[in-house]
Design a protein around this motif. Structure first.
Motif, PDB file in Angstrom:
ATOM      1  N   LEU A   1      -4.008  -6.898  72.913  1.00 37.52           N
ATOM      2  CA  LEU A   1      -3.741  -7.706  74.112  1.00 37.52           C
ATOM      3  C   LEU A   1      -4.702  -7.264  75.215  1.00 37.52           C
ATOM      4  O   LEU A   1      -4.771  -6.080  75.549  1.00 37.52           O
ATOM      5  CB  LEU A   1      -2.300  -7.532  74.587  1.00 37.52           C
TER       6      LEU A   1
ATOM      7  N   ILE B   1      -5.524  -8.115  79.216  1.00 33.47           N
ATOM      8  CA  ILE B   1      -5.028  -8.803  80.405  1.00 33.47           C
ATOM      9  C   ILE B   1      -6.032  -8.659  81.547  1.00 33.47           C
ATOM     10  O   ILE B   1      -6.825  -7.716  81.588  1.00 33.47           O
ATOM     11  CB  ILE B   1      -3.657  -8.239  80.843  1.00 33.47           C
TER      12      ILE B   1
ATOM     13  N   TRP C   1      -4.057 -13.752  79.845  1.00 31.07           N
ATOM     14  CA  TRP C   1      -3.695 -12.964  78.676  1.00 31.07           C
ATOM     15  C   TRP C   1      -4.555 -13.439  77.507  1.00 31.07           C
ATOM     16  O   TRP C   1      -4.770 -14.645  77.329  1.00 31.07           O
ATOM     17  CB  TRP C   1      -2.221 -13.166  78.304  1.00 31.07           C
TER      18      TRP C   1
ATOM     19  N   PHE D   1       3.028  -4.389  75.484  1.00 31.16           N
ATOM     20  CA  PHE D   1       3.724  -5.487  74.801  1.00 31.16           C
ATOM     21  C   PHE D   1       4.588  -4.931  73.670  1.00 31.16           C
ATOM     22  O   PHE D   1       4.380  -3.809  73.186  1.00 31.16           O
ATOM     23  CB  PHE D   1       2.733  -6.528  74.258  1.00 31.16           C
TER      24      PHE D   1
ATOM     25  N   TRP E   1      -4.676 -12.673  73.403  1.00 30.51           N
ATOM     26  CA  TRP E   1      -4.123 -11.977  72.249  1.00 30.51           C
ATOM     27  C   TRP E   1      -5.044 -12.144  71.042  1.00 30.51           C
ATOM     28  O   TRP E   1      -5.556 -13.242  70.785  1.00 30.51           O
ATOM     29  CB  TRP E   1      -2.757 -12.554  71.872  1.00 30.51           C
TER      30      TRP E   1
ATOM     31  N   ASP F   1       5.035  -9.941  76.290  1.00 27.86           N
ATOM     32  CA  ASP F   1       4.210  -9.201  77.248  1.00 27.86           C
ATOM     33  C   ASP F   1       5.098  -8.445  78.229  1.00 27.86           C
ATOM     34  O   ASP F   1       6.006  -9.013  78.833  1.00 27.86           O
ATOM     35  CB  ASP F   1       3.311 -10.177  78.006  1.00 27.86           C
ATOM     36  N   SER F   2       4.841  -7.145  78.384  1.00 27.66           N
ATOM     37  CA  SER F   2       5.578  -6.334  79.369  1.00 27.66           C
ATOM     38  C   SER F   2       4.596  -5.568  80.265  1.00 27.66           C
ATOM     39  O   SER F   2       4.904  -4.487  80.755  1.00 27.66           O
ATOM     40  CB  SER F   2       6.518  -5.357  78.649  1.00 27.66           C
ATOM     41  N   SER F   3       3.408  -6.153  80.444  1.00 27.32           N
ATOM     42  CA  SER F   3       2.362  -5.507  81.242  1.00 27.32           C
ATOM     43  C   SER F   3       2.772  -5.408  82.700  1.00 27.32           C
ATOM     44  O   SER F   3       3.584  -6.196  83.203  1.00 27.32           O
ATOM     45  CB  SER F   3       1.055  -6.290  81.137  1.00 27.32           C
TER      46      SER F   3
ATOM     47  N   GLN G   1       1.209 -16.154  77.448  1.00 30.25           N
ATOM     48  CA  GLN G   1       1.727 -14.852  77.858  1.00 30.25           C
ATOM     49  C   GLN G   1       2.611 -14.252  76.766  1.00 30.25           C
ATOM     50  O   GLN G   1       2.514 -13.048  76.475  1.00 30.25           O
ATOM     51  CB  GLN G   1       2.512 -14.963  79.164  1.00 30.25           C
ATOM     52  N   ASN G   2       3.459 -15.078  76.168  1.00 29.76           N
ATOM     53  CA  ASN G   2       4.394 -14.605  75.145  1.00 29.76           C
ATOM     54  C   ASN G   2       4.293 -15.511  73.915  1.00 29.76           C
ATOM     55  O   ASN G   2       5.126 -16.410  73.725  1.00 29.76           O
ATOM     56  CB  ASN G   2       5.833 -14.596  75.680  1.00 29.76           C
TER      57      ASN G   2
ATOM     58  N   ALA H   1      -1.758  -2.787  80.322  1.00 25.29           N
ATOM     59  CA  ALA H   1      -1.336  -3.697  79.254  1.00 25.29           C
ATOM     60  C   ALA H   1      -0.224  -3.058  78.419  1.00 25.29           C
ATOM     61  O   ALA H   1      -0.351  -1.913  77.975  1.00 25.29           O
ATOM     62  CB  ALA H   1      -2.516  -4.050  78.368  1.00 25.29           C
TER      63      ALA H   1
END
Length: 222
Positions: free
Chosen positions: A194, A196, A165, A139, A167, A154-156, A178-179, A137
């Motif tokens: 977060l 995931i 996801w 972000f 949050w 999100d940059s998982s 997701q974002n 995970a």
């Protein structure tokens, strides 16, 4: 003197009874009275050991729960062919804590071995634990002032697909996007989490601090 050697294979009835008497009688006695001798063989039930099914777990977990079964003997103990540790190796139900070398190898074999066997042979059963890569995970977000929305990105990463996801914004609100973007009702410090889940069922969680700044107040004197 004559030495007699033979092998006796007990039938199921003798095994169920738990013992059998065997009688040795002399033959060819001529004019002498024959002699007999009796020996009692006690038969123990076979030792049974079952460590459980082989398992596949996420590589980002730190342990796995084991639950073995041992019958007709004093107990059992767990042995690893890897380099991790057991919380209690002599308890049939215990946790095995993975070592970094275990997960790097991709699998680890655990052995449940009978103890207190008496006259019976030691019996073992093996459990193989395989590892599948878990997601990671990650972000980022843009800190802002009260009244403006905070955008979360999100940059998982995952070897498979991330399928969900969750949050938690630290103010009792949440999102499954997701974002997402979120407006805070008050300024201050919050902990954003977060969680995931990948298509393999593995999860990972990351928590970061976030500060929502108070709106500055313009003022001047003349």
């Amino acid at each position: 003197n004559t030495v007699l050697n033979t092998t006796y294979s007990p039938p199921p009835a003798d095994t169920s009874a738990g013992n059998v008497k065997l009688v040795l009688t002399t033959t060819g006695n001529g004019g002498c009275i024959g002699k007999t001798d009796t020996v009692t063989i006690y038969i123990n039930n076979a030792v049974i050991v079952y460590g459980g099914k082989d398992d596949t777990v996420c590589a980002n977990l730190d342990s796995v729960l084991l639950s073995g079964t041992v019958l007709n003997t004093g107990g059992g103990k767990w042995i690893t062919l890897g380099s991790g540790t057991f919380t209690n190796s002599t308890s049939l139900t215990t946790y095995y804590i993975f070592s970094p070398a275990d997960t790097t190898a991709g699998s680890v074999t655990l052995v449940l071995q009978s103890t207190g066997n008496g006259p019976c042979n030691t019996v073992t059963d093996t459990v193989k634990i395989k590892f599948i890569p878990g997601p990671s995970a990650k972000f980022v977000f843009n800190e802002t002032c009260l009244g403006n929305s905070v955008a979360f990105f999100d940059s998982s990463t995952s070897s498979g697909n991330i399928t969900s996801w969750k949050w938690y914004f630290g103010d009792a609100d949440s999102s499954t996007l997701q974002n997402p973007s979120h407006n805070y009702a008050t300024f201050g410090n919050f902990k954003v989490k977060l969680q995931i889940t990948s298509n393999t069922g593995c999860t990972d969680t990351l928590t970061k601090p976030l500060t929502v700044h108070d709106v500055p107040k313009a003022d001047f004197k003349t």
